[in-house]
Design a protein around this motif. Structure first.
Motif, mmCIF file in Angstrom:
data_model
loop_
_atom_site.group_PDB
_atom_site.id
_atom_site.type_symbol
_atom_site.label_atom_id
_atom_site.label_comp_id
_atom_site.label_asym_id
_atom_site.label_seq_id
_atom_site.Cartn_x
_atom_site.Cartn_y
_atom_site.Cartn_z
ATOM 1 N N ARG A 1 30.363 44.446 37.847
ATOM 2 C CA ARG A 1 31.090 44.558 36.579
ATOM 3 C C ARG A 1 31.601 43.195 36.109
ATOM 4 O O ARG A 1 31.429 42.828 34.939
ATOM 5 N N THR A 2 32.188 42.456 37.018
ATOM 6 C CA THR A 2 32.777 41.175 36.631
ATOM 7 C C THR A 2 31.707 40.144 36.291
ATOM 8 O O THR A 2 31.826 39.398 35.306
ATOM 9 N N ALA A 3 30.652 40.092 37.090
ATOM 10 C CA ALA A 3 29.581 39.123 36.834
ATOM 11 C C ALA A 3 28.850 39.439 35.533
ATOM 12 O O ALA A 3 28.490 38.530 34.774
ATOM 13 N N LEU A 4 28.619 40.723 35.255
ATOM 14 C CA LEU A 4 27.951 41.090 34.002
ATOM 15 C C LEU A 4 28.835 40.760 32.799
ATOM 16 O O LEU A 4 28.327 40.340 31.746
ATOM 17 N N ALA A 5 30.137 40.944 32.950
ATOM 18 C CA ALA A 5 31.049 40.567 31.869
ATOM 19 C C ALA A 5 31.031 39.062 31.654
ATOM 20 O O ALA A 5 31.073 38.579 30.511
ATOM 21 N N ALA A 6 30.967 38.305 32.741
ATOM 22 C CA ALA A 6 30.891 36.847 32.634
ATOM 23 C C ALA A 6 29.591 36.420 31.956
ATOM 24 O O ALA A 6 29.588 35.516 31.105
ATOM 25 N N LEU A 7 28.491 37.070 32.326
ATOM 26 C CA LEU A 7 27.204 36.753 31.719
ATOM 27 C C LEU A 7 27.217 37.044 30.223
ATOM 28 O O LEU A 7 26.700 36.260 29.414
ATOM 29 N N ALA A 8 27.808 38.180 29.838
ATOM 30 C CA ALA A 8 27.896 38.511 28.417
ATOM 31 C C ALA A 8 28.710 37.465 27.667
ATOM 32 O O ALA A 8 28.349 37.053 26.548
ATOM 33 N N GLN B 1 33.927 31.190 32.347
ATOM 34 C CA GLN B 1 34.361 30.451 33.532
ATOM 35 C C GLN B 1 35.407 31.227 34.322
ATOM 36 O O GLN B 1 35.348 31.301 35.548
ATOM 37 N N THR B 2 36.349 31.842 33.603
ATOM 38 C CA THR B 2 37.381 32.636 34.269
ATOM 39 C C THR B 2 36.778 33.834 34.986
ATOM 40 O O THR B 2 37.134 34.151 36.128
ATOM 41 N N LEU B 3 35.834 34.495 34.331
ATOM 42 C CA LEU B 3 35.225 35.684 34.926
ATOM 43 C C LEU B 3 34.337 35.333 36.114
ATOM 44 O O LEU B 3 34.284 36.070 37.108
ATOM 45 N N TYR B 4 33.641 34.209 36.049
ATOM 46 C CA TYR B 4 32.820 33.792 37.192
ATOM 47 C C TYR B 4 33.708 33.431 38.381
ATOM 48 O O TYR B 4 33.337 33.669 39.540
ATOM 49 N N GLN B 5 34.893 32.860 38.105
ATOM 50 C CA GLN B 5 35.825 32.592 39.190
ATOM 51 C C GLN B 5 36.295 33.897 39.834
ATOM 52 O O GLN B 5 36.391 34.007 41.058
ATOM 53 N N GLN B 6 36.585 34.898 38.997
ATOM 54 C CA GLN B 6 36.985 36.203 39.529
ATOM 55 C C GLN B 6 35.845 36.837 40.323
ATOM 56 O O GLN B 6 36.082 37.530 41.324
ATOM 57 N N PHE C 1 26.076 31.972 43.698
ATOM 58 C CA PHE C 1 25.655 32.235 42.319
ATOM 59 C C PHE C 1 26.854 32.144 41.371
ATOM 60 O O PHE C 1 26.778 31.525 40.305
ATOM 61 N N ALA C 2 27.967 32.760 41.755
ATOM 62 C CA ALA C 2 29.161 32.722 40.913
ATOM 63 C C ALA C 2 29.671 31.293 40.742
ATOM 64 O O ALA C 2 30.074 30.885 39.638
ATOM 65 N N LEU C 3 29.652 30.508 41.819
ATOM 66 C CA LEU C 3 30.112 29.126 41.740
ATOM 67 C C LEU C 3 29.186 28.278 40.864
ATOM 68 O O LEU C 3 29.651 27.433 40.096
ATOM 69 N N GLN C 4 27.891 28.509 40.987
ATOM 70 C CA GLN C 4 26.940 27.761 40.171
ATOM 71 C C GLN C 4 27.128 28.047 38.689
ATOM 72 O O GLN C 4 27.116 27.139 37.860
ATOM 73 N N ARG C 5 27.326 29.328 38.356
ATOM 74 C CA ARG C 5 27.526 29.670 36.948
ATOM 75 C C ARG C 5 28.872 29.154 36.445
ATOM 76 O O ARG C 5 29.005 28.736 35.299
ATOM 77 N N ARG C 6 29.890 29.193 37.288
ATOM 78 C CA ARG C 6 31.195 28.659 36.876
ATOM 79 C C ARG C 6 31.079 27.173 36.559
ATOM 80 O O ARG C 6 31.652 26.687 35.568
#
Length: 291
Positions: free
Chosen positions: A239-246, A257-262, A277-282
């Motif tokens: 849920r969080t990663a998809l929200a960050a991607l959107a 950036q905030t959502l990828y950190q979460q 993956f989350a760190l790379q996208r952040r």
């Protein structure tokens, strides 16, 4: 500024990166840790580093060694460091993507006259540069360093076959979380220090299914039960990663950036591909620094 490193005889580390910045660190303690944790002796603000990524240790004879903490990748002299290695003057080692340290150790002043006297007393004609052993050794070291760096880039990119961020990639990374928990448990059995250096996060209240809590626990041990216990983390990650991607696709990089950190905080383990993956996208959506 760089020449200030050579004042005195205390060994030091010359840090380059992240972002091309340079800093110096005097090695004035028996042990100095390097990582992104706030309690590290040398704090590096880089999401690709573990909380405690490496440690520099002074030996009884005055020399220094570098110790890898856990499975965190370190490239020393162009080769992957297995566990520990001695540091020699001029040695460089790389952590993460673009953070490099060079070990500096000023030679005693009394050696300089000896070298000059040796040069003056030596009346033999000098060999051509390309025939001198030191020059040939330098070429060999440079070649090995290039090969090592190329291999490191290839290996670091081989952990994931997918390209950029997609919903399919997020679902695939989320599915790997139970396996990451099993690997973290194995690491803790081998080395508590390595586990603490790689896995962060809080255990939470009794009954909370956090990544840290499941990694510290020995049960459930079978795959099906562990997958069931990790399901809340997996679903929250998706849920969080998809929200960050959107948000990233809409151009709202600050929110992304905030959502990828979460997303990373749900799986705080630098050895887990879902966390990386989350760190790379952040890092990818981080706004450029203002000058």
């Amino acid at each position: 500024m760089v020449f200030s490193f050579f004042r005195g005889n205390k060994p030091s580390l010359l840090q380059t990166g992240p972002g091309g910045q340079s800093r110096s660190h005097v090695l004035d303690r028996p042990e100095m840790s390097i990582g992104r944790a706030g309690n590290a002796d040398i704090v590096v603000d880089d999401p690709f580093l573990a909380p405690i990524h490496a440690r520099i240790e002074k030996q009884s004879d005055g020399t220094f060694i570098i110790r890898r903490m856990g499975l965190n990748p370190i490239m020393l002299r162009g080769e992957a460091l297995l566990q520990t290695a001695s540091l020699k003057a001029g040695d460089s080692f790389r952590l993460g993507k673009d953070v490099e340290f060079q070990f500096l150790e000023k030679a005693p002043a009394k050696d300089a006259p000896k070298k000059e006297a040796a040069k003056a007393s030596d009346g033999k004609p000098k060999k051509p540069l390309f025939k001198q052993p030191a020059f040939l050794a330098g070429i060999g070291v440079a070649y090995l360093a290039i090969v090592g760096i190329v291999g490191y880039v290839i290996l670091s990119d081989s952990g994931s076959t997918e390209g950029g961020p997609t919903a399919e990639r997020i679902h695939a990374e989320a599915a790997r979380i139970p396996t990451c928990i099993k690997n973290a448990r194995r690491m803790r059995q081998v080395s508590e220090a390595s586990f603490n250096g790689a896995v962060g996060g809080r255990v939470g209240r009794d009954g909370d299914a956090t990544y840290a809590a499941l990694s510290l626990a020995s049960e459930p041990s079978d795959d099906a039960a562990l997958a069931k216990a990790a399901e809340p983390i997996v679903e929250a990650y998706k849920r969080t990663a998809l929200a960050a991607l959107a948000s990233e696709n809409r151009g709202n990089n600050t929110l992304a950036q905030t959502l990828y950190q979460q997303t990373y905080d749900l799986v705080p383990d630098v050895n887990c591909s879902a966390a990386r993956f989350a760190l790379q996208r952040r890092a990818a959506v981080k706004p450029p620094a203002r000058r």
